[in-house]
Design a protein around this motif. Sequence first.
Motif, PDB file in Angstrom:
ATOM      1  N   GLU A  32      -9.893  -5.518   3.430  1.00  0.00           N
ATOM      2  CA  GLU A  32      -9.959  -6.330   5.009  1.00  0.00           C
ATOM      3  C   GLU A  32      -8.885  -7.407   5.301  1.00  0.00           C
ATOM      4  N   SER A  50     -14.868  -6.480   8.978  1.00  0.00           N
ATOM      5  CA  SER A  50     -14.214  -7.105   9.386  1.00  0.00           C
ATOM      6  C   SER A  50     -13.284  -6.640   9.299  1.00  0.00           C
ATOM      7  N   GLU A 100     -12.843  -4.188  12.182  1.00  0.00           N
ATOM      8  CA  GLU A 100     -12.496  -4.740  13.669  1.00  0.00           C
ATOM      9  C   GLU A 100     -10.941  -4.776  13.324  1.00  0.00           C
ATOM     10  N   ALA A 122     -18.953 -10.004  13.495  1.00  0.00           N
ATOM     11  CA  ALA A 122     -17.755  -8.660  13.535  1.00  0.00           C
ATOM     12  C   ALA A 122     -17.335  -8.308  13.750  1.00  0.00           C
TER      13      ALA A 122
END
Length: 81
Positions: free
Chosen positions: A6, A38, A41, A70
């Motif tokens: 991430e 996340s 994202e 998120a």
Amino acid sequence: VISACEKSAEWQQALALLASMGQAVLQPGTISYNAAISSCEKGTEWQRALELLTSMIQVVVQPDDVTYGAAIGACAVCAKW
């Protein structure tokens, strides 16, 4: 490990690790899902983030504030309101 993916925006690797956990004895929990969402994202993969949120609910893993933040963030990054 998913959190490391991430942080480096390696969303594909994060999703692969999450999927492999489901096939092993390990069951992904809220923290693992949060890291994967996340990661999506950061990779501007808003649809995958929402798919993970849906999957989380289906397998009875409890989303938390971080999860929803998120997922919303993934949509915001791509202007998908």
